[in-house]
Scaffold this active site. Sequence first.
Site, PDB file in Angstrom:
ATOM      1  N   HIS A  19     -39.166  21.599  -7.956  1.00 48.63           N
ATOM      2  CA  HIS A  19     -38.700  21.419  -6.382  1.00 48.63           C
ATOM      3  C   HIS A  19     -38.189  23.309  -6.981  1.00 48.63           C
ATOM      4  CE1 HIS A  19     -37.741  17.947  -6.781  1.00 48.63           C
ATOM      5  NE2 HIS A  19     -37.477  17.159  -5.104  1.00 48.63           N
ATOM      6  N   ASP A  29     -34.664  23.781  -8.505  1.00 53.60           N
ATOM      7  CA  ASP A  29     -35.293  22.756 -10.025  1.00 53.60           C
ATOM      8  C   ASP A  29     -35.397  24.188 -11.101  1.00 53.60           C
ATOM      9  OD1 ASP A  29     -35.642  20.112  -8.983  1.00 53.60           O
ATOM     10  OD2 ASP A  29     -38.030  20.684  -9.544  1.00 53.60           O
TER      11      ASP A  29
HETATM   12  C1  XLS Z   1     -37.750  10.920  -5.061  1.00 52.86           C
HETATM   13  C2  XLS Z   1     -38.895  11.619  -4.801  1.00 52.86           C
HETATM   14  C3  XLS Z   1     -38.748  12.666  -5.666  1.00 52.86           C
HETATM   15  C4  XLS Z   1     -40.566  13.225  -5.284  1.00 52.86           C
HETATM   16  C5  XLS Z   1     -40.178  15.169  -5.429  1.00 52.86           C
HETATM   17  O1  XLS Z   1     -37.311   9.885  -4.671  1.00 52.86           O
HETATM   18  O2  XLS Z   1     -40.308  11.060  -5.776  1.00 52.86           O
HETATM   19  O3  XLS Z   1     -38.499  12.903  -6.792  1.00 52.86           O
HETATM   20  O4  XLS Z   1     -41.181  13.355  -6.298  1.00 52.86           O
HETATM   21  O5  XLS Z   1     -39.349  15.459  -4.200  1.00 52.86           O
END
Ligand code: XLS
Length: 438
Positions: free
Chosen positions: A101, A104
């Site tokens: 993200h 991140d």
């Molecule tokens: C949350 C999601 C998230 C996505 C990416 O539950 O799994 O981690 O994979 O935003």
Amino acid sequence: MKTFFESLPPVRYEGPQTANPLAFRFYDADRVILGKPMREHLPFAMAWWHTLCAAGTDMFGRDTADKSFGAEKGTMEHARAKVDAGFAFMQKLGIRYFCFHDVDLVPEADDIKETNRRLDEISDYMLTKMQASGIRCLWGTANLFSNPRYMNGAGTSNDPDVFCFAAAQVKKALDLTVKLGGKHYLFWGGREGYETLLNTDVKLEQENMARLMHLAVDYGRSIGFAGDFYVEPKPKEPMKHQYDFDAATAIGFLRQYGLDRDFKLNIEANHATLAGHTFQHELRIASINGMLGSIDANQGDLLLGWDTDEFPCNVYDATLCMLEVLKNGGLTGGFNFDAKTRRPSYTAQDLAHAFILGMDTYALGLIKAAALIEDGRLDRFVAQRYAGYQTGIGARIRTGQTTLAELAAYAESLGAPALPESGRQEYLESVVNSVLFG
Ligand code: XLS
Ligand code: NI
Ligand code: NI
């Protein structure tokens, strides 16, 4: 942790009998399965957020793991230290992809222009590491759920200014994905859903979400992004009602709004079980609709009602998953470990063990799924079960050469119909066990 990643010896395949906790028992990257080496069947990815950011904070307590990597958190020095640690870790484990993200990567500033400047800086640094290591980006995404402004959703917010901030983040995350040579771009529904209909215009919210996705496609294509866009279905958490509930719902949405040519699905195991489906069900629904793009490889705990994001250890489920993937002709995406170690497993070594567990589980799943295909009994049984549709009235139904009246006349000619043949579920389950453990 910094020292540990750097001093971690490269993790190698040593076979099922090894006593070395830092070796693969089943993942043998060069081993050829059904004509392809394991590394090509299993493009594994590290999730930046869980591996390098999450440190164990939950609703009841603070961090247990030290993810400072020798730098002060919230600084660009820390952002760079995470890059160093992440690349060292991926190289030691032979992981060839990462997912991220935007937030991140760098500490988010109050002003989006400053955040974007930081993102430019860190992505320059990441590029040098990527070039040196050959490690690639599987997909990028924008975090449109953590910042308080997204409390009512991003693309589905009631506030157009918030929609614009979401658009700005998506634009930048697409720029970054393209800059880093990312293969795909993901939308996870985040807070795109609602708590109560007393304050919610569902139609407007869904139309706006589709608008944001169209705008992303148009912009992405204009800057040379050739990969797939993904939706990652999830039924609940954080919102009570999430718009991308499951694969079938997401596919219906994408078709409704003319997004199905540019989008595929990223299926997460834990989200499938939260939706009341098996992981295999979600994969099959995506696959038969030509929408199986990528996988978030984790697992949930069926006794808990939330997204526990555990590293996968369930070989049975991984086998059924790999069966779907093999029948899909593989993935254009990969296997992203959207997974974290349990809060009490807070050491760097635990992180290595977790990835080894996940990679070995999928390797075993691949080996066993290939064995099930080569065994042939399941496929033959299913083919035989539907053989009635190959000839006679069945073939006429399949090819659309009949009418309701003709079928009714046919049924009358049968008098009292025989029962269909036994489904033999228990026999088939024993076949699976014999291939898995025989
Ligand atoms: C949350 C999601 C998230 C996505 C990416 O539950 O799994 O981690 O994979 O935003
Ligand atoms: Ni999840
Ligand atoms: Ni996920």
